[in-house]
Write an enzyme that holds these catalytic residues in place. Structure first.
Site, PDB file in Angstrom:
ATOM      1  N   THR A   1      -6.847  -2.156 -34.731  1.00 39.18           N
ATOM      2  CA  THR A   1      -7.875  -1.654 -33.811  1.00 39.18           C
ATOM      3  C   THR A   1      -8.902  -2.735 -33.456  1.00 39.18           C
ATOM      4  O   THR A   1      -9.130  -3.666 -34.248  1.00 39.18           O
ATOM      5  CB  THR A   1      -8.605  -0.468 -34.485  1.00 39.18           C
ATOM      6  OG1 THR A   1      -9.761  -0.138 -33.733  1.00 39.18           O
ATOM      7  CG2 THR A   1      -9.063  -0.805 -35.899  1.00 39.18           C
ATOM      8  N   ASP A   2      -9.559  -2.559 -32.317  1.00 39.20           N
ATOM      9  CA  ASP A   2     -10.636  -3.496 -31.949  1.00 39.20           C
ATOM     10  C   ASP A   2     -11.868  -3.323 -32.843  1.00 39.20           C
ATOM     11  O   ASP A   2     -12.743  -4.188 -32.875  1.00 39.20           O
ATOM     12  CB  ASP A   2     -11.024  -3.333 -30.468  1.00 39.20           C
ATOM     13  CG  ASP A   2     -11.525  -1.950 -30.089  1.00 39.20           C
ATOM     14  OD1 ASP A   2     -11.554  -1.055 -30.964  1.00 39.20           O
ATOM     15  OD2 ASP A   2     -11.896  -1.753 -28.901  1.00 39.20           O
ATOM     16  N   GLU A   3     -11.938  -2.197 -33.576  1.00 37.24           N
ATOM     17  CA  GLU A   3     -13.136  -1.934 -34.393  1.00 37.24           C
ATOM     18  C   GLU A   3     -13.311  -2.957 -35.521  1.00 37.24           C
ATOM     19  O   GLU A   3     -14.401  -3.077 -36.077  1.00 37.24           O
ATOM     20  CB  GLU A   3     -13.092  -0.518 -34.976  1.00 37.24           C
ATOM     21  CG  GLU A   3     -13.034   0.542 -33.906  1.00 37.24           C
ATOM     22  CD  GLU A   3     -13.464   1.925 -34.377  1.00 37.24           C
ATOM     23  OE1 GLU A   3     -14.026   2.051 -35.473  1.00 37.24           O
ATOM     24  OE2 GLU A   3     -13.239   2.876 -33.616  1.00 37.24           O
TER      25      GLU A   3
ATOM     26  N   TYR B   1     -13.695   3.165 -42.054  1.00 37.28           N
ATOM     27  CA  TYR B   1     -12.425   3.100 -41.323  1.00 37.28           C
ATOM     28  C   TYR B   1     -12.121   1.669 -40.894  1.00 37.28           C
ATOM     29  O   TYR B   1     -11.047   1.127 -41.196  1.00 37.28           O
ATOM     30  CB  TYR B   1     -12.460   4.023 -40.091  1.00 37.28           C
ATOM     31  CG  TYR B   1     -11.362   3.715 -39.081  1.00 37.28           C
ATOM     32  CD1 TYR B   1     -10.026   3.944 -39.389  1.00 37.28           C
ATOM     33  CD2 TYR B   1     -11.660   3.164 -37.820  1.00 37.28           C
ATOM     34  CE1 TYR B   1      -9.007   3.642 -38.473  1.00 37.28           C
ATOM     35  CE2 TYR B   1     -10.663   2.867 -36.905  1.00 37.28           C
ATOM     36  CZ  TYR B   1      -9.340   3.101 -37.239  1.00 37.28           C
ATOM     37  OH  TYR B   1      -8.340   2.791 -36.337  1.00 37.28           O
TER      38      TYR B   1
ATOM     39  N   LYS C   1      -9.128  -0.956 -42.030  1.00 36.34           N
ATOM     40  CA  LYS C   1      -8.166  -1.560 -41.097  1.00 36.34           C
ATOM     41  C   LYS C   1      -8.266  -3.085 -41.173  1.00 36.34           C
ATOM     42  O   LYS C   1      -7.251  -3.780 -41.133  1.00 36.34           O
ATOM     43  CB  LYS C   1      -8.428  -1.094 -39.660  1.00 36.34           C
ATOM     44  CG  LYS C   1      -8.099   0.355 -39.376  1.00 36.34           C
ATOM     45  CD  LYS C   1      -6.626   0.716 -39.540  1.00 36.34           C
ATOM     46  CE  LYS C   1      -5.736   0.164 -38.447  1.00 36.34           C
ATOM     47  NZ  LYS C   1      -4.335   0.674 -38.570  1.00 36.34           N
TER      48      LYS C   1
END
Ligand code: NAD
Ligand code: DAU
Length: 350
Positions: free
Chosen positions: A131-133, A156, A160
């Site tokens: 993810t970009d997060e 989260y 990741k």
């Protein structure tokens, strides 16, 4: 014949990836491995479940014995790893489950692949979906590129980020043929209604308040889920081993503006007077540690591998709204029982 293991294939993005791979590549055996948590739903795959090149295995990715055995019996050549705990709000309430699945589960898969492929890594591929997060939160300007430093800020995104680091560690240390992609926010059909867009669609339809965190000024970059699936297909087949690709739609929206657009579409689709859905918007207590802005620079993927998104946002959003309105049964089977409890806990005191 190639044997491709897709993890998390009963979830939102995973089910679109399974559908694409099963239909586009009849010469592949597609094995969907999923623990069927609250987010996994085999109804998402009704249209492909009887195809000859598709099989489902209910296995938890942290189960060392079962995952190891599956690599042996199914002679897995490639992995597309999507299984994860994926909702930021749930990670704030229960971080440990995110560490278990996203970190321990990923390492378990890496170990199983390494063991199964140790004598010959030729033609093998371990593709990790991220993810970009992991890159953290942007200010008003700038874009995440593949070289942006990691700065995760929620349990989260930290889990990741941890899994991404481990995938790269297995490439450098053990020579495992990996590839990674980091994508922006997805929207589309079959998304669990805990995420902003399907939650708002469901609430508007039922004349319930639409909860907007803080002032609604946080910005996300939205991509139609089928475009993410096509990017995954492109990277799985054409991506360079050891490389990372950012996936995004060049489509930034402030949450509140997105919700205004959605309300407008809902009014039209439900035949309600213009402006009626907007009245349901309710500003509620902000998410803890709420990242301000995500935005992706997808130019490496576009220029090196020739991928591009196919849909404009309004078109994709209208398609999504229609699907939810036409698939009432799918939604009803989700928004009772455990979902109601989750909803009350998440929004009750906001
Ligand atoms: P989702 O929550 O809809 O689906 C996750 C799937 O994984 C479910 O089918 C669930 O049953 C399965 N799963 C969870 N824990 C498992 C376990 N321990 N063992 C086996 N299966 C398990 O998630 P999603 O939104 O489809 O996201 C899929 C992947 O894409 C995730 O890795 C996520 O981090 C990543 N991603 C999501 C987005 C997005 O906007 N949704 C954007 C970028 C990246
Ligand atoms: O950027 C990619 C990520 O996008 C994925 O890695 C995650 O798996 C996925 O869940 C998504 O994370 P977000 O936190 O951005 O998505 P969510 O739909 O939960 O929230 C989108 C924005 O809307 C965010 O700024 C929080 C806000 N929001 C969300 C909910 C659920 C609200 O204002 N109200 C809500 O009720």
């Amino acid at each position: 014949m190639k044997n491709i293991l897709i993890t998390g294939g009963a979830g939102f993005i995973g089910s679109h990836v399974v559908r694409l791979m099963v239909n586009k590549y009849p010469q592949y055996n597609i094995i969907n491995m999923d623990a069927l948590t609250y987010a996994g739903n085999l109804e998402n795959l009704k249209d492909v479940e009887l195809k000859q090149n598709y099989r489902f295995k209910k296995i938890d990715i942290t189960d060392e014995k079962m995952v190891g055995r599956l690599f042996g019996t199914e002679k897995i050549d490639g992995v597309i790893h999507l299984a994860a705990e994926s909702h930021v709000d749930r990670s704030i309430n229960n971080p440990l489950e995110f560490i278990r699945t996203n970190i321990m589960g990923t390492v378990n898969l890496l170990n199983s692949a390494r063991l199964a492929w140790k004598d010959n890594m030729e033609g093998k591929r371990f593709y990790h979906i991220s993810t970009d997060e992991v890159y953290g939160s942007l200010g008003e300007t700038g874009l995440f590129t593949e070289t942006t430093s990691y700065d995760p800020r929620s349990p989260y995104s930290a889990s990741k980020a941890g899994s991404d680091h481990l995938v790269r560690a297995y490439f450098h240390t053990f020579g495992l043929p990996v590839v990674i992609s980091n994508c922006s926010n997805n929207y589309g059909t079959h998304q669990f209604p805990e995420k902003l867009i399907p939650l708002a669609i469901n609430n508007i339809k039922n004349n319930k308040q639409v909860p907007i965190y803080g002032k609604g000024e946080n910005i996300r970059d939205w991509l139609f889920v089928e475009d993410h699936a096509s990017a995954i297909d492109t990277i799985f087949h054409k991506g360079e081993t050891g490389e990372t690709y950012n996936i995004g739609g060049n489509n930034e929206w402030k949450n509140i503006d997105l919700i205004y657009l959605l309300c407008n579409i809902m009014d039209k689709e439900l035949g309600r007077p213009e402006g009626s859905s907007e009245k349901l918007i309710t500003f509620v207590k902000d998410r803890a540690g709420h990242d301000q802005r995500y935005a992706i620079d997808p130019s490496k993927l576009v220029h090196e591998l020739g991928w591009k998104p196919s849909l404009q946002f309004e078109e994709g959003l209208t398609k999504t709204v229609r699907w939810y309105l036409e698939n009432q049964q799918w939604l009803n089977s989700i928004v009772s029982g455990a979902y109601e409890q989750y909803y009350d806990k998440q929004y009750g005191d906001r």
